[in-house]
Write a protein that holds these residues in place. Sequence first.
Motif, PDB file in Angstrom:
ATOM      1  N   THR A 179     -14.562  -6.466   0.303  1.00  0.00           N
ATOM      2  CA  THR A 179     -13.735  -7.078   0.676  1.00  0.00           C
ATOM      3  C   THR A 179     -15.465  -7.184   2.185  1.00  0.00           C
ATOM      4  O   THR A 179     -16.529  -7.207   1.161  1.00  0.00           O
ATOM      5  CB  THR A 179     -12.864  -5.987   2.021  1.00  0.00           C
ATOM      6  N   VAL A 225     -12.084  -3.145  -2.372  1.00  0.00           N
ATOM      7  CA  VAL A 225     -10.776  -3.735  -1.873  1.00  0.00           C
ATOM      8  C   VAL A 225      -9.379  -2.851  -2.194  1.00  0.00           C
ATOM      9  O   VAL A 225      -8.149  -3.033  -1.483  1.00  0.00           O
ATOM     10  CB  VAL A 225      -9.947  -4.979  -2.860  1.00  0.00           C
ATOM     11  N   ALA A 274      -9.694  -0.564   0.972  1.00  0.00           N
ATOM     12  CA  ALA A 274      -8.458  -1.475   1.732  1.00  0.00           C
ATOM     13  C   ALA A 274      -7.412  -1.385   1.544  1.00  0.00           C
ATOM     14  O   ALA A 274      -6.789  -1.317   3.326  1.00  0.00           O
ATOM     15  CB  ALA A 274      -9.473  -3.229   2.175  1.00  0.00           C
ATOM     16  N   GLY A 275      -6.501  -1.585   1.043  1.00  0.00           N
ATOM     17  CA  GLY A 275      -5.504  -1.790   0.626  1.00  0.00           C
ATOM     18  C   GLY A 275      -5.283  -0.087   1.259  1.00  0.00           C
ATOM     19  O   GLY A 275      -3.681   0.139   1.511  1.00  0.00           O
ATOM     20  N   PHE A 319      -5.336   0.253   4.538  1.00  0.00           N
ATOM     21  CA  PHE A 319      -3.892  -0.610   5.652  1.00  0.00           C
ATOM     22  C   PHE A 319      -3.014   0.579   5.335  1.00  0.00           C
ATOM     23  O   PHE A 319      -1.841   0.313   6.426  1.00  0.00           O
ATOM     24  CB  PHE A 319      -3.998  -0.988   5.220  1.00  0.00           C
ATOM     25  N   LYS A 320      -2.493   1.144   4.516  1.00  0.00           N
ATOM     26  CA  LYS A 320      -1.042   2.071   4.527  1.00  0.00           C
ATOM     27  C   LYS A 320      -1.987   3.455   5.042  1.00  0.00           C
ATOM     28  O   LYS A 320      -0.286   3.774   5.628  1.00  0.00           O
ATOM     29  CB  LYS A 320      -0.996   1.868   2.672  1.00  0.00           C
ATOM     30  N   ILE A 368      -9.531  -2.991  10.767  1.00  0.00           N
ATOM     31  CA  ILE A 368      -8.671  -3.187  10.444  1.00  0.00           C
ATOM     32  C   ILE A 368      -7.203  -2.148  12.175  1.00  0.00           C
ATOM     33  O   ILE A 368      -6.120  -3.041  12.159  1.00  0.00           O
ATOM     34  CB  ILE A 368      -7.606  -1.597   9.948  1.00  0.00           C
TER      35      ILE A 368
END
Lengths: 198, 691
Positions: B232, B238, B241-242, B245-246, B358
Amino acid sequence: MWPFDAVDWLTLSIPFAYLFILVGSLAVFSSLFRKRKAAKAASLAPWFPPNLQRDVYLTLLHQEEPRVPDSMLKAALLRRATEDIHRIVQIRNGKAALQVLLQRGSVGDDLWQRFQRAEKEIEEELRDVVNEANAFAPNWGQIIFQSASEIAQNTMLREQLSTVLSTSKSEKEWWEKRKAEIEAELLGEVDQEKRVKQ
Amino acid sequence: MSGTDYNYDEQGQFFPYFILTITSLVTIPVTYSLLKPSKELESTATRISSDFKPEHADLIEGQRKKQKRRERRLKRFFVSVGGWAIMAWMTYLMFTTAEINEKIWDPYEVLGLSRSASEKEIKKRYRKLSLTEHPDKRHENLAQNITTEVINDHWVNVVKAFKSLTDEEIRNNWLQYGHPDGKQSFSIGIALPKWIVTEGHGKYVLLMYALALGVILPYTVGKWWYGLQRMTREKILVSSAGKLFKEYDNDQGESGVLNALSAGDEFEEVLKGHKAEEGLSKLEQKVLSDASDSPVLTSLTAKDRKKLADLEDSRRRKALTLLWAYLGRIELNDDALNDEKFEVAPIALKLNEAYTAIALAYGNTKAVISAYHTSQNLIQALRPGASPLEQLPHFTPAIAQAAEAERARTHLSVQEFLQISEQQRKSRVLRPGLLTDAQYRQAMAVASQLPVLHVEKAFFKVVGEKFVTPSSLVQFIIKCRFIPPGSTNIPAVQPSDLEDVDPDEGDVAAITGRNDDRSGQKPIQPPLAYAPYFPRDHAPRWHIFLADSKQGKVAVPPTAFTTFDKPILDESGNHTFNVQTLKMQFGSPPQPGNYTFVMHMVCDSYIGMDTKMEVTLKVEDASKAALVEEEDEISEPDEDTLAGQMRVLKDGGVPKKKKQLEDDSSDDGSDTEGDVDSESETDTDTDTDDE
């Protein structure tokens, strides 16, 4: 026969073989690529964990022997709606943020796909709950989520309250200790003063 | 004879030129990038000097070295060395093959004349030569290797040269085309060796083409593209990052952030294979069990501990426990575990950067602050809720507690501690079992070097205006000084230092707002963060942002400041207490009114140095600002100056006087109707959306 004798079949086959190999390899590549993409999309992890409340409700609903009383079913539906409220709040809060992050390239496309899928799923879920509610009592579907959100807020408040209250014991202990220390200090000072006076 | 003729490079005289050009195109930039000194903040800043050696200094140093090895540009080194070798070889080839070049037969040279010689001179010369060089006049001299043959050849040459020069046609050819035979065919050399096109080599050449275009090119492009897609913007995976975010939650505190960070896939690299489980039970016992009296336990809430225990992925559980061990500075009695403990910290810091992004996208003040505090905790190796005094060398939780003395629930910051009189400080910590005199002095030496940024004044302004008008580009200006803890004799601030003078009207860069371009000067950097436990060098960054306290949202996103405009230390190493100017820009709200923001200034490296301050942005009606200007009658900028043109653009091209009249009249009408109402309702928050 004339026209066929004049043709050098081997030389003629070369361009056709070339075309065949070219088109064939492209086709294979494209089909493999698509299949892999589809498999990847299908294997994306769901956004939310399995919806337990929905499962509970559906199990109760379909239980034949003995039949579950309506009141219990309604309570289960309300719980299901409450769980949905939690989820929809998460989705709504996250959407704008995720869009910003996606634009900046801070998160990947996968996450956005998963998110959109979750969004669709929750929409379907809400519609289903409304229909179910309407089946129990006419027009309940219009207010069930209002009640559910109140329940959700109440639960949240209670949780916060309980976390605050849970610290009370240690705080109290600390304060008792501190009080004792201050007392001891003060008494010590008084003693000293007395001694000085004497 | 004239025609075009392609020659392959049979003697290999042009091939080296070709290769040399191509290689130098690659080699020179690569060498430049290899040798260029790094401009990164971390490599140019000074350090806070201290001879304090933390426990396991060797492990921390080992981690630093490991990182350096990783950063070493080995590939580039080999490419440039190989490139230079090829270039040297090609140059060598060029010099050696140049001699093979056949010379064009030059009759002037044969006769030993200059090109400007007249016919008479030529004839004279020929006659003279015929006396000495004619075979009849010369004798064989075998000792000097002069045989009859040589003599004859030479004479023939001379005759030929003479004839060609006396023959009108040949002479003209010479003068016109530089060749006795007249115009030569135009030949083009292809700088490829002939073996490429010789019979039988075709298939190898084809194979090489296929390899280059069919394999190497797609591979490189694919590798680059997928490598780009894997990471990212914050340079984390990536997938991490996912997960971050969760895991993000508006309300989680610093320990919650740590829990979220442990979800990152980057830890897999450290905890590969069997390492994911190795020593986990020992680690958990050391860090988390109630019997271990580890300092971490006080900062972990019951909820966090349950969350940690519920983690199914043992790798993640180990990563998180290692992080807690690092933050608690817990001795693990195992070199491998201790090493891993130091290794996870920089990874977590990097993930935290992504987490901060985020949090900023959500715009929740509390979450942003938690993320920044986590960065401080990671750099200083201190658990959430630890005393800021533990940043100093030798300060353990027990000593910090003794130093704080008040036994309050809040902690003393380093600045506050150093404000206490020296005597009292000593009496608190100089006790057997706590600190020795030398240790105390070491700690104080570090404390007096910490860069504490003290805000003197913070205000809003619009360049070239007296008031902040709606929808204008506002500058938020912070005047601050570095005041290290415990410094005495701090000079008073000069009032002139607190003003922000507008740049001249001709200064285009300044007027358009790009005035922070101090490219000519070397920016001033504060020293690297004093972080003896953190196995990387880190340049401190100050994040400044404006928040809306009522909604708990970030109103103006943070700007990071790493360099300053005035020297922090003078030549002799004393603090100058110069007033530094920090500026950030944003668009002002479209409605006039008073907007109150809370300014947060958070340093990402030091704990307990955050500044929180209320600032009010007063947005005046546009007409008022215009009125004042008119009364002042100061420079109405000419239409043809830049400022004038900008004004015209801003006013929408309407001549100014007229527009103002209109403004006034329309305002008179609307003012009475209910501006008050709209003012109170205006949303202070311009950047974030509310649900």
